[in-house]
Design a protein around this motif. Structure first.
Motif, PDB file in Angstrom:
ATOM      1  N   PHE A 117       0.839  -1.065  -0.054  1.00  0.00           N
ATOM      2  CA  PHE A 117       0.100   0.062   0.042  1.00  0.00           C
ATOM      3  C   PHE A 117       0.762   1.187  -0.018  1.00  0.00           C
ATOM      4  CE2 PHE A 117      -2.351  -3.316   2.240  1.00  0.00           C
ATOM      5  CZ  PHE A 117      -3.439  -3.402   1.422  1.00  0.00           C
ATOM      6  N   LYS A 118       2.125   1.085   0.098  1.00  0.00           N
ATOM      7  CA  LYS A 118       2.979   2.184   0.159  1.00  0.00           C
ATOM      8  C   LYS A 118       2.845   2.852  -1.311  1.00  0.00           C
ATOM      9  CE  LYS A 118       7.623   3.772   1.143  1.00  0.00           C
ATOM     10  NZ  LYS A 118       9.192   3.156   1.464  1.00  0.00           N
ATOM     11  N   GLY A 119       2.613   4.418  -1.224  1.00  0.00           N
ATOM     12  CA  GLY A 119       2.503   5.029  -2.480  1.00  0.00           C
ATOM     13  C   GLY A 119       1.094   4.866  -3.223  1.00  0.00           C
ATOM     14  N   MET A 120       0.138   3.998  -2.511  1.00  0.00           N
ATOM     15  CA  MET A 120      -1.052   3.644  -3.456  1.00  0.00           C
ATOM     16  C   MET A 120      -1.854   4.962  -3.513  1.00  0.00           C
ATOM     17  SD  MET A 120      -4.024   0.848  -2.640  1.00  0.00           S
ATOM     18  CE  MET A 120      -2.897  -0.554  -3.170  1.00  0.00           C
ATOM     19  N   PRO A 121      -2.245   5.388  -4.698  1.00  0.00           N
ATOM     20  CA  PRO A 121      -2.926   6.539  -4.908  1.00  0.00           C
ATOM     21  C   PRO A 121      -4.585   6.289  -4.776  1.00  0.00           C
ATOM     22  CG  PRO A 121      -2.388   5.640  -7.312  1.00  0.00           C
ATOM     23  CD  PRO A 121      -1.787   4.687  -6.021  1.00  0.00           C
ATOM     24  N   PHE A 122      -5.183   7.450  -4.443  1.00  0.00           N
ATOM     25  CA  PHE A 122      -6.477   7.464  -4.319  1.00  0.00           C
ATOM     26  C   PHE A 122      -7.084   7.741  -5.695  1.00  0.00           C
ATOM     27  CE2 PHE A 122      -5.910   7.925   0.237  1.00  0.00           C
ATOM     28  CZ  PHE A 122      -6.670   6.978   0.798  1.00  0.00           C
ATOM     29  N   THR A 216     -12.620  16.428  -8.514  1.00  0.00           N
ATOM     30  CA  THR A 216     -12.505  15.270  -9.355  1.00  0.00           C
ATOM     31  C   THR A 216     -13.047  15.496 -10.748  1.00  0.00           C
ATOM     32  OG1 THR A 216     -14.652  14.239  -8.720  1.00  0.00           O
ATOM     33  CG2 THR A 216     -12.879  13.733  -7.363  1.00  0.00           C
ATOM     34  N   ASP A 217     -12.544  14.584 -11.755  1.00  0.00           N
ATOM     35  CA  ASP A 217     -12.930  14.791 -13.052  1.00  0.00           C
ATOM     36  C   ASP A 217     -14.309  14.296 -13.228  1.00  0.00           C
ATOM     37  OD1 ASP A 217     -12.437  12.202 -13.190  1.00  0.00           O
ATOM     38  OD2 ASP A 217     -10.351  12.839 -14.298  1.00  0.00           O
ATOM     39  N   GLU A 218     -14.822  14.004 -14.438  1.00  0.00           N
ATOM     40  CA  GLU A 218     -15.830  13.177 -14.801  1.00  0.00           C
ATOM     41  C   GLU A 218     -15.837  11.858 -14.609  1.00  0.00           C
ATOM     42  OE1 GLU A 218     -13.618  13.590 -18.647  1.00  0.00           O
ATOM     43  OE2 GLU A 218     -14.081  14.869 -16.917  1.00  0.00           O
ATOM     44  N   HIS A 219     -14.769  11.428 -14.407  1.00  0.00           N
ATOM     45  CA  HIS A 219     -14.751   9.784 -14.164  1.00  0.00           C
ATOM     46  C   HIS A 219     -14.431   9.564 -12.672  1.00  0.00           C
ATOM     47  CE1 HIS A 219     -14.597   9.030 -18.359  1.00  0.00           C
ATOM     48  NE2 HIS A 219     -13.479   9.904 -18.448  1.00  0.00           N
ATOM     49  N   TYR A 220     -14.547  10.651 -11.776  1.00  0.00           N
ATOM     50  CA  TYR A 220     -14.505  10.523 -10.062  1.00  0.00           C
ATOM     51  C   TYR A 220     -13.059  10.510  -9.755  1.00  0.00           C
ATOM     52  CZ  TYR A 220     -19.624  10.113 -10.498  1.00  0.00           C
ATOM     53  OH  TYR A 220     -21.025  10.625 -10.671  1.00  0.00           O
ATOM     54  N   GLN A 221     -11.986  10.808 -10.688  1.00  0.00           N
ATOM     55  CA  GLN A 221     -10.706  10.726 -10.448  1.00  0.00           C
ATOM     56  C   GLN A 221     -10.365  12.053  -9.836  1.00  0.00           C
ATOM     57  OE1 GLN A 221      -8.668   9.292 -14.102  1.00  0.00           O
ATOM     58  NE2 GLN A 221      -9.505   7.201 -13.791  1.00  0.00           N
ATOM     59  N   PRO A 222      -9.527  11.992  -8.627  1.00  0.00           N
ATOM     60  CA  PRO A 222      -8.997  13.487  -8.184  1.00  0.00           C
ATOM     61  C   PRO A 222      -8.057  14.111  -9.111  1.00  0.00           C
ATOM     62  CG  PRO A 222      -8.748  11.527  -6.487  1.00  0.00           C
ATOM     63  CD  PRO A 222      -9.184  11.009  -7.959  1.00  0.00           C
ATOM     64  N   LYS A 223      -8.111  15.322  -9.456  1.00  0.00           N
ATOM     65  CA  LYS A 223      -7.386  16.138 -10.095  1.00  0.00           C
ATOM     66  C   LYS A 223      -6.059  16.479  -9.757  1.00  0.00           C
ATOM     67  CE  LYS A 223     -11.493  18.746 -12.429  1.00  0.00           C
ATOM     68  NZ  LYS A 223     -11.964  20.118 -12.363  1.00  0.00           N
ATOM     69  N   SER A 224      -5.786  16.384  -8.246  1.00  0.00           N
ATOM     70  CA  SER A 224      -4.775  16.472  -7.562  1.00  0.00           C
ATOM     71  C   SER A 224      -4.037  14.947  -6.905  1.00  0.00           C
ATOM     72  CB  SER A 224      -4.513  17.558  -6.673  1.00  0.00           C
ATOM     73  OG  SER A 224      -5.476  17.412  -5.752  1.00  0.00           O
ATOM     74  N   GLN A 225      -2.711  14.914  -6.991  1.00  0.00           N
ATOM     75  CA  GLN A 225      -2.437  13.483  -6.442  1.00  0.00           C
ATOM     76  C   GLN A 225      -2.702  13.374  -4.827  1.00  0.00           C
ATOM     77  OE1 GLN A 225      -1.118  11.249  -8.304  1.00  0.00           O
ATOM     78  NE2 GLN A 225      -0.450   9.831  -6.646  1.00  0.00           N
ATOM     79  N   ILE A 226      -3.422  12.293  -4.557  1.00  0.00           N
ATOM     80  CA  ILE A 226      -3.481  12.216  -3.237  1.00  0.00           C
ATOM     81  C   ILE A 226      -3.538  10.607  -3.087  1.00  0.00           C
ATOM     82  CG2 ILE A 226      -5.941  12.234  -3.787  1.00  0.00           C
ATOM     83  CD1 ILE A 226      -6.391  13.076  -0.975  1.00  0.00           C
ATOM     84  N   GLY A 227      -2.677  10.177  -1.908  1.00  0.00           N
ATOM     85  CA  GLY A 227      -2.328   8.742  -1.810  1.00  0.00           C
ATOM     86  C   GLY A 227      -2.040   8.247  -0.495  1.00  0.00           C
ATOM     87  N   ILE A 228      -1.719   7.183  -0.397  1.00  0.00           N
ATOM     88  CA  ILE A 228      -1.094   6.397   0.847  1.00  0.00           C
ATOM     89  C   ILE A 228       0.445   6.538   1.048  1.00  0.00           C
ATOM     90  CG2 ILE A 228      -1.192   4.356   2.245  1.00  0.00           C
ATOM     91  CD1 ILE A 228      -3.925   3.548   1.139  1.00  0.00           C
ATOM     92  N   ILE A 229       0.774   7.076   2.253  1.00  0.00           N
ATOM     93  CA  ILE A 229       2.105   7.043   2.404  1.00  0.00           C
ATOM     94  C   ILE A 229       2.969   5.879   2.823  1.00  0.00           C
ATOM     95  CG2 ILE A 229       4.066   8.209   3.473  1.00  0.00           C
ATOM     96  CD1 ILE A 229       2.347  10.899   3.631  1.00  0.00           C
ATOM     97  N   SER A 230       1.952   5.461   3.805  1.00  0.00           N
ATOM     98  CA  SER A 230       2.465   4.206   4.450  1.00  0.00           C
ATOM     99  C   SER A 230       1.164   3.419   5.396  1.00  0.00           C
ATOM    100  CB  SER A 230       3.692   4.328   5.402  1.00  0.00           C
ATOM    101  OG  SER A 230       3.488   5.223   6.716  1.00  0.00           O
ATOM    102  N   VAL A 231       1.305   2.243   5.661  1.00  0.00           N
ATOM    103  CA  VAL A 231       0.411   1.622   6.730  1.00  0.00           C
ATOM    104  C   VAL A 231       1.312   0.963   7.811  1.00  0.00           C
ATOM    105  CG1 VAL A 231      -1.340  -0.158   7.200  1.00  0.00           C
ATOM    106  CG2 VAL A 231      -1.095   1.190   4.638  1.00  0.00           C
ATOM    107  N   ILE A 232       0.819   1.254   9.160  1.00  0.00           N
ATOM    108  CA  ILE A 232       1.583   0.614  10.134  1.00  0.00           C
ATOM    109  C   ILE A 232       0.810  -0.121  11.033  1.00  0.00           C
ATOM    110  CG2 ILE A 232       2.839   1.170  12.260  1.00  0.00           C
ATOM    111  CD1 ILE A 232       4.105   3.958  11.161  1.00  0.00           C
TER     112      ILE A 232
END
Length: 237
Positions: A117-122, A216-232
């Motif tokens: 999940f490291k670096g996984m984008p929303f 988000t755009d018309e496909h519900y994808q975020p216009k700016s990069q956002i994601g998971i940094i890490s999972v502990i």
């Protein structure tokens, strides 16, 4: 008075001192008594010996059963029950449903160990529905996610369909690339057949809502990069 001869007195003395004879019937009775006593002792010994063995076997089986249960409970107890999902918007703490969804939790824990999940984008954000993170596009069409009037309102919701529940789409097989993370932002009973719910948000609902509010755009994808940094993973809060 007639005198008794010495030889006659000697014969009379021998007769008085001689051993008395034991009848055959007495000997037979004694032997039978001894045989019965011996047989009774042997039978008693076998009975208690068999009983002791059965008791030992029962105790051994009981110990093995208890050891197996203890090992299973110990394994379940030792598994992490919580996780901190650190995102670019903040920290989200979730509780894992180890008993209700053991297979999904096991896969999630295994993938966490592999930094899956490291670096996984929303890559999908649907307001008033859910936020979704993954490395590949979900096989579920967007139309099915957004069919608000289709089944909503006609199905009773259960706790696992409430807002801020952690889940993953149901997929065929165990392809780890298809294991994505979903966090609901509203009750969605119409997705019951498409989601596996294996946890819930304990802390960080505001972070989930902040992710939900991104453009988000018309496909519900975020216009700016956002994601998971890490999972502990954590065993305790």
């Amino acid at each position: 008075m007639a005198r008794i001869k010495p030889q006659a007195l000697l014969n009379q003395s021998k007769k008085k001192k001689g051993p008395s004879r034991i009848s055959i019937s007495t000997i037979v009775v004694c032997n039978l008594v001894v045989a019965v006593v011996v047989l009774s002792l042997v039978t008693t010994y076998r009975h208690w010996s068999q009983r002791s063995r059965n008791t030992l076997e029962t105790q051994s089986q009981s110990h093995r059963f208890e050891d197996t249960n203890a090992a299973s409970e110990q394994k379940s107890y030792d598994l992490p029950g919580y996780a901190d999902i650190n995102t670019s918007k903040g920290l989200i703490t979730v509780e894992l449903f180890k008993d209700a969804s053991p297979e999904a939790v096991d896969r999630f824990l295994d993938l966490c160990q592999k930094d899956h999940f490291k670096g996984m984008p929303f890559h999908r954000v649907i307001k008033n529905y859910l936020v979704q993170a993954g490395h590949s596009q979900s096989s579920i069409p967007v139309e099915e996610w957004t069919s608000k009037g289709k089944l909503r309102g006609r199905l009773n919701t259960s706790p696992k369909h409430e807002a801020f529940m952690l889940g993953t789409p149901k997929t065929k097989g165990n392809n780890n690339k298809d294991f994505e993370l979903l966090i609901t932002t509203a009750p969605i009973p119409d997705l019951n057949d498409q989601l596996i719910v294996f946890g819930r948000v304990l802390k960080g609902e505001d972070v989930v809502q902040e992710i939900e509010e991104v453009d988000t755009d018309e496909h519900y994808q975020p216009k700016s990069q956002i994601g998971i940094i890490s999972v502990i993973l954590k065993r305790e809060l």
